[in-house]
Structure formats: C-alpha cells, structure tokens
Design a protein around this motif. Structure first.
Motif, PDB file in Angstrom:
ATOM      1  N   PRO A  35       0.831  -1.205   0.000  1.00  0.00           N
ATOM      2  CA  PRO A  35       0.000   0.000   0.000  1.00  0.00           C
ATOM      3  C   PRO A  35       0.869   1.260   0.000  1.00  0.00           C
ATOM      4  O   PRO A  35       1.895   1.316   0.681  1.00  0.00           O
ATOM      5  CB  PRO A  35      -0.792  -0.099   1.298  1.00  0.00           C
ATOM      6  CG  PRO A  35      -0.709  -1.528   1.706  1.00  0.00           C
ATOM      7  CD  PRO A  35       0.584  -2.051   1.154  1.00  0.00           C
ATOM      8  N   TYR A  37       0.754   5.455   0.523  1.00  0.00           N
ATOM      9  CA  TYR A  37       0.020   6.600   1.041  1.00  0.00           C
ATOM     10  C   TYR A  37       0.816   7.857   0.731  1.00  0.00           C
ATOM     11  O   TYR A  37       2.047   7.826   0.679  1.00  0.00           O
ATOM     12  CB  TYR A  37      -0.182   6.486   2.557  1.00  0.00           C
ATOM     13  CG  TYR A  37      -1.019   5.293   2.940  1.00  0.00           C
ATOM     14  CD1 TYR A  37      -2.401   5.395   3.022  1.00  0.00           C
ATOM     15  CD2 TYR A  37      -0.430   4.063   3.198  1.00  0.00           C
ATOM     16  CE1 TYR A  37      -3.176   4.291   3.361  1.00  0.00           C
ATOM     17  CE2 TYR A  37      -1.192   2.956   3.536  1.00  0.00           C
ATOM     18  CZ  TYR A  37      -2.564   3.084   3.623  1.00  0.00           C
ATOM     19  OH  TYR A  37      -3.322   1.989   3.943  1.00  0.00           O
ATOM     20  N   ASN A  56      -2.529   4.871  -9.815  1.00  0.00           N
ATOM     21  CA  ASN A  56      -3.617   4.006  -9.355  1.00  0.00           C
ATOM     22  C   ASN A  56      -3.240   3.273  -8.080  1.00  0.00           C
ATOM     23  O   ASN A  56      -2.151   2.712  -7.979  1.00  0.00           O
ATOM     24  CB  ASN A  56      -4.019   3.007 -10.437  1.00  0.00           C
ATOM     25  CG  ASN A  56      -4.741   3.667 -11.577  1.00  0.00           C
ATOM     26  OD1 ASN A  56      -5.266   4.770 -11.434  1.00  0.00           O
ATOM     27  ND2 ASN A  56      -4.785   3.006 -12.710  1.00  0.00           N
ATOM     28  N   VAL A  59      -3.260   6.175  -1.977  1.00  0.00           N
ATOM     29  CA  VAL A  59      -4.234   6.799  -1.091  1.00  0.00           C
ATOM     30  C   VAL A  59      -3.638   8.095  -0.560  1.00  0.00           C
ATOM     31  O   VAL A  59      -2.465   8.128  -0.170  1.00  0.00           O
ATOM     32  CB  VAL A  59      -4.593   5.856   0.082  1.00  0.00           C
ATOM     33  CG1 VAL A  59      -5.518   6.525   1.073  1.00  0.00           C
ATOM     34  CG2 VAL A  59      -5.195   4.568  -0.442  1.00  0.00           C
ATOM     35  N   TRP A 130     -10.287  11.222   2.581  1.00  0.00           N
ATOM     36  CA  TRP A 130      -9.303  10.313   2.004  1.00  0.00           C
ATOM     37  C   TRP A 130      -9.760   9.870   0.622  1.00  0.00           C
ATOM     38  O   TRP A 130     -10.940   9.622   0.396  1.00  0.00           O
ATOM     39  CB  TRP A 130      -9.078   9.113   2.912  1.00  0.00           C
ATOM     40  CG  TRP A 130      -8.341   9.499   4.148  1.00  0.00           C
ATOM     41  CD1 TRP A 130      -8.877   9.806   5.356  1.00  0.00           C
ATOM     42  CD2 TRP A 130      -6.931   9.694   4.273  1.00  0.00           C
ATOM     43  NE1 TRP A 130      -7.883  10.158   6.234  1.00  0.00           N
ATOM     44  CE2 TRP A 130      -6.682  10.099   5.594  1.00  0.00           C
ATOM     45  CE3 TRP A 130      -5.862   9.549   3.402  1.00  0.00           C
ATOM     46  CZ2 TRP A 130      -5.402  10.370   6.066  1.00  0.00           C
ATOM     47  CZ3 TRP A 130      -4.582   9.813   3.869  1.00  0.00           C
ATOM     48  CH2 TRP A 130      -4.361  10.214   5.184  1.00  0.00           C
ATOM     49  N   ALA A 131      -8.811   9.786  -0.282  1.00  0.00           N
ATOM     50  CA  ALA A 131      -9.114   9.400  -1.661  1.00  0.00           C
ATOM     51  C   ALA A 131      -8.067   8.418  -2.160  1.00  0.00           C
ATOM     52  O   ALA A 131      -6.979   8.303  -1.591  1.00  0.00           O
ATOM     53  CB  ALA A 131      -9.133  10.626  -2.560  1.00  0.00           C
ATOM     54  N   ARG A 132      -8.426   7.719  -3.235  1.00  0.00           N
ATOM     55  CA  ARG A 132      -7.513   6.772  -3.875  1.00  0.00           C
ATOM     56  C   ARG A 132      -7.594   6.998  -5.383  1.00  0.00           C
ATOM     57  O   ARG A 132      -8.670   7.198  -5.925  1.00  0.00           O
ATOM     58  CB  ARG A 132      -7.924   5.339  -3.554  1.00  0.00           C
ATOM     59  CG  ARG A 132      -7.097   4.295  -4.313  1.00  0.00           C
ATOM     60  CD  ARG A 132      -7.531   2.867  -4.031  1.00  0.00           C
ATOM     61  NE  ARG A 132      -7.114   2.502  -2.682  1.00  0.00           N
ATOM     62  CZ  ARG A 132      -7.926   2.005  -1.750  1.00  0.00           C
ATOM     63  NH1 ARG A 132      -9.191   1.795  -2.005  1.00  0.00           N
ATOM     64  NH2 ARG A 132      -7.466   1.696  -0.560  1.00  0.00           N
ATOM     65  N   LYS A 134      -7.902   5.885  -8.961  1.00  0.00           N
ATOM     66  CA  LYS A 134      -8.463   4.728  -9.652  1.00  0.00           C
ATOM     67  C   LYS A 134      -8.774   5.171 -11.079  1.00  0.00           C
ATOM     68  O   LYS A 134      -9.490   6.147 -11.280  1.00  0.00           O
ATOM     69  CB  LYS A 134      -9.739   4.249  -8.948  1.00  0.00           C
ATOM     70  CG  LYS A 134     -10.325   2.999  -9.530  1.00  0.00           C
ATOM     71  CD  LYS A 134     -11.520   2.547  -8.717  1.00  0.00           C
ATOM     72  CE  LYS A 134     -12.058   1.241  -9.259  1.00  0.00           C
ATOM     73  NZ  LYS A 134     -13.197   0.783  -8.467  1.00  0.00           N
ATOM     74  N   PRO A 138      -8.860  10.693  -8.936  1.00  0.00           N
ATOM     75  CA  PRO A 138      -9.059  10.528  -7.496  1.00  0.00           C
ATOM     76  C   PRO A 138     -10.508  10.172  -7.192  1.00  0.00           C
ATOM     77  O   PRO A 138     -11.426  10.765  -7.739  1.00  0.00           O
ATOM     78  CB  PRO A 138      -8.690  11.898  -6.930  1.00  0.00           C
ATOM     79  CG  PRO A 138      -8.942  12.843  -8.043  1.00  0.00           C
ATOM     80  CD  PRO A 138      -8.673  12.095  -9.307  1.00  0.00           C
ATOM     81  N   ARG A 139     -10.703   9.176  -6.332  1.00  0.00           N
ATOM     82  CA  ARG A 139     -12.044   8.758  -5.907  1.00  0.00           C
ATOM     83  C   ARG A 139     -12.085   8.822  -4.386  1.00  0.00           C
ATOM     84  O   ARG A 139     -11.199   8.260  -3.719  1.00  0.00           O
ATOM     85  CB  ARG A 139     -12.334   7.321  -6.326  1.00  0.00           C
ATOM     86  CG  ARG A 139     -12.090   7.037  -7.773  1.00  0.00           C
ATOM     87  CD  ARG A 139     -13.284   7.345  -8.577  1.00  0.00           C
ATOM     88  NE  ARG A 139     -13.007   6.899  -9.949  1.00  0.00           N
ATOM     89  CZ  ARG A 139     -13.724   7.239 -10.962  1.00  0.00           C
ATOM     90  NH1 ARG A 139     -14.750   8.025 -10.798  1.00  0.00           N
ATOM     91  NH2 ARG A 139     -13.420   6.818 -12.166  1.00  0.00           N
ATOM     92  N   LEU A 141     -12.697   7.772  -0.866  1.00  0.00           N
ATOM     93  CA  LEU A 141     -12.746   6.399  -0.368  1.00  0.00           C
ATOM     94  C   LEU A 141     -14.121   6.002   0.139  1.00  0.00           C
ATOM     95  O   LEU A 141     -14.568   4.899  -0.119  1.00  0.00           O
ATOM     96  CB  LEU A 141     -11.713   6.193   0.739  1.00  0.00           C
ATOM     97  CG  LEU A 141     -10.296   5.950   0.272  1.00  0.00           C
ATOM     98  CD1 LEU A 141      -9.367   5.774   1.459  1.00  0.00           C
ATOM     99  CD2 LEU A 141     -10.216   4.730  -0.628  1.00  0.00           C
ATOM    100  N   GLU A 144     -16.231   5.155  -2.759  1.00  0.00           N
ATOM    101  CA  GLU A 144     -15.762   3.903  -3.375  1.00  0.00           C
ATOM    102  C   GLU A 144     -16.191   2.708  -2.539  1.00  0.00           C
ATOM    103  O   GLU A 144     -16.670   1.701  -3.053  1.00  0.00           O
ATOM    104  CB  GLU A 144     -14.245   3.943  -3.503  1.00  0.00           C
ATOM    105  CG  GLU A 144     -13.647   2.768  -4.219  1.00  0.00           C
ATOM    106  CD  GLU A 144     -12.149   2.918  -4.336  1.00  0.00           C
ATOM    107  OE1 GLU A 144     -11.445   2.090  -3.711  1.00  0.00           O
ATOM    108  OE2 GLU A 144     -11.683   3.822  -5.025  1.00  0.00           O
TER     109      GLU A 144
END
Length: 150
Positions: A35, A37, A56, A59, A130-132, A134, A138-139, A141, A144
């Motif tokens: 992971p 960050y 991708n 986070v 918080w976003a990731r 994808k 950015p999405r 979290l 998602e």
C-alpha cells in the motif's frame, strides 16, 4: 528478485511530478502489492487521467473542495491557489460557529477544507477526506467503499 516482507506500507512525500515518477519505479522493484500513502500534494487539483494513470492505488488526504468540487454557492475557483482560497472560505464561515464549537467538543463544522472542530486548547482541528487514485482519477474512499457494498 523479491520485495522485502517487513514493509507494511510506503509513504510518498512528493508533488505530482515526482509521484508520477516514483509509483512506476515501485512497481518495477516488486512493490506493486505494498500500500502507498501520500500527502495532499500528490494531487494537482485537476483531474488528468492521462497523467495520473500510474498513480492508481495511491491513497492520499485532500480537501472536499479539491476532490468533489464542493464549492459554496456563488464561488468557483480553480487556480493554483485554490487550497489557500478554501482555507480563507472556511476561516470566514467558521467565525459565527466558534462559540458553539469551543463550548461543545463533539460539535463539527463541515467546511470546504474538511470537517473542522475546536479542541480543548481552542485550536481548530481538521479532518480531511481520504481518496484513492483509480483509473487515473481521485475517488473519495467513502464513495468507493459505499459503491462496493451495493
């Protein structure tokens, strides 16, 4: 070659240009499953899937203003100082609520920079979203995770 097994995550303190270079290197060096960050500085504030496709899975924390286009009515600003403008908007909007927030520690103020509260030392604290990344975008979290439960 194999990746080390004693790594729980990688923290990337980088701007977008450096992050876009680092992420592919991590994958190349067998760290694709670790992971990653990062800080809010990883995202420019503009959705650019063609530039951010290698990001991708990363986070990062960010302001709702930046991620969701959650602008107060009548305000729209997408310039390079958008984070500073958002902070000014929250500072101005927070003033009438300071008494209640300092008197009741569990009260929260939903600002464009995040969820704000006043702690026991009368300091304003902020919880970002918080976003990731994808699909190079950015999405948020929570959105998602919510979509995955349906």
């Amino acid at each position: 070659p194999r990746r080390r097994q004693d790594i729980d995550f990688i923290f990337m303190a980088a701007r977008p240009k450096q992050g876009r270079l680092l992420r592919p290197q991590l994958k190349f060096h067998h760290a694709a499953g670790v992971p990653v960050y990062g800080t809010s500085h990883l995202f420019t504030g503009r959705v650019a899937p063609e530039l951010d496709r290698d990001m991708n899975g990363v986070v990062f924390g960010a302001m709702p203003w930046i991620l969701e286009g959650d602008y107060p009515e009548g305000i729209s600003y997408g310039g390079s100082l958008q984070r500073l403008v958002a902070m000014g908007i929250d500072a101005y909007a927070l003033i009438p609520s300071l008494g209640i927030l300092s008197q009741y520690p569990h009260e929260r103020f939903q600002g464009v920079t995040g969820t704000l509260r006043v702690d026991e030392g009368n300091r304003v604290r902020r919880q970002m979203v918080w976003a990731r990344f994808k699909g190079g975008q950015p999405r948020v979290l929570e959105a998602e995770l919510g979509a995955g439960r349906r």
